[in-house]
Scaffold this motif. Structure first.
Motif, PDB file in Angstrom:
ATOM      1  N   ARG A  11       0.766  -1.297  -0.024  1.00  0.00           N
ATOM      2  CA  ARG A  11      -0.128  -0.069   0.021  1.00  0.00           C
ATOM      3  C   ARG A  11       0.844   1.168   0.114  1.00  0.00           C
ATOM      4  O   ARG A  11       0.645   2.152  -0.578  1.00  0.00           O
ATOM      5  N   GLN A  15       0.673   3.903  -2.973  1.00  0.00           N
ATOM      6  CA  GLN A  15       0.282   5.368  -2.657  1.00  0.00           C
ATOM      7  C   GLN A  15       1.469   6.234  -3.268  1.00  0.00           C
ATOM      8  O   GLN A  15       1.064   7.313  -3.830  1.00  0.00           O
ATOM      9  N   GLY A 132      -7.820   1.040 -10.553  1.00  0.00           N
ATOM     10  CA  GLY A 132      -7.590   0.237  -9.365  1.00  0.00           C
ATOM     11  C   GLY A 132      -6.898   0.619  -8.139  1.00  0.00           C
ATOM     12  O   GLY A 132      -7.321   0.598  -6.920  1.00  0.00           O
ATOM     13  N   ALA A 133      -5.748   1.617  -8.405  1.00  0.00           N
ATOM     14  CA  ALA A 133      -4.947   2.067  -7.368  1.00  0.00           C
ATOM     15  C   ALA A 133      -5.814   3.217  -6.861  1.00  0.00           C
ATOM     16  O   ALA A 133      -5.735   3.259  -5.508  1.00  0.00           O
ATOM     17  N   THR A 136      -8.518   1.616  -4.637  1.00  0.00           N
ATOM     18  CA  THR A 136      -7.960   1.064  -3.302  1.00  0.00           C
ATOM     19  C   THR A 136      -7.462   2.092  -2.398  1.00  0.00           C
ATOM     20  O   THR A 136      -7.922   1.800  -1.145  1.00  0.00           O
ATOM     21  N   LEU A 137      -6.788   3.104  -2.914  1.00  0.00           N
ATOM     22  CA  LEU A 137      -6.582   4.062  -1.919  1.00  0.00           C
ATOM     23  C   LEU A 137      -7.367   5.269  -1.425  1.00  0.00           C
ATOM     24  O   LEU A 137      -7.007   5.923  -0.545  1.00  0.00           O
ATOM     25  N   ASP A 139      -9.885   6.209   0.690  1.00  0.00           N
ATOM     26  CA  ASP A 139     -10.538   5.947   1.943  1.00  0.00           C
ATOM     27  C   ASP A 139     -11.793   6.655   2.319  1.00  0.00           C
ATOM     28  O   ASP A 139     -11.969   7.632   2.397  1.00  0.00           O
TER      29      ASP A 139
END
Length: 139
Positions: A11, A15, A132-133, A136-137, A139
């Motif tokens: 992660r 990031q 996708g990143a 995913t990141l 939040d």
């Protein structure tokens, strides 16, 4: 299955890479270049509207990238602002994927050349990895 908490190396790298990519893409948009999302904006709009949207999106990309990198060191100090910026970038990125990979000349639905399938698939996969990143990141 238990969910892991905390920051993992994967992660952290994701990031850092996404933050750097967005920051650089934002800077490039000010220099008249840009990433595929800026290319999608340019493919849809002309003239002053195109220039304004490219600059605005460049600012959004630059801020989103900087916030992602700063968040690694400072924690989530920006509240929902970074999430809103990332959501905007994601929406434009999805539009860019549709325009560049499917509708643009040489895209899957417009003049696609089967000889270049692996090249198209590689580019499409790269665009999906970036999306996708972002998902995913965020939040």
């Amino acid at each position: 299955m238990a969910k892991k908490s905390g920051v993992t190396i994967g992660r952290l790298l994701l990031q850092l890479a996404l933050g750097a990519m967005l920051a650089v893409a934002g800077i490039w948009s000010f220099q008249g270049h840009g990433d595929d999302a800026v290319g999608a904006i340019r493919a849809v709009f002309d003239g002053n509207v195109e220039n304004v949207l490219v600059v605005v999106f460049g600012v959004i990309e630059l801020l989103a990238g900087i916030f992602l990198i700063l968040e690694l060191f400072m924690g989530d100090q920006f509240g929902k602002l970074d999430n809103i910026l990332m959501l905007i970038v994601m929406i434009v990125w999805i539009v860019a994927i549709v325009l560049m990979d499917f509708l643009a000349k040489g895209g899957l639905l417009n003049g696609f050349n089967a000889k270049n399938f692996l090249e198209w698939l590689y580019t499409f996969a790269a665009h999906l990895i970036i999306l996708g990143a972002m998902i995913t990141l965020n939040d």
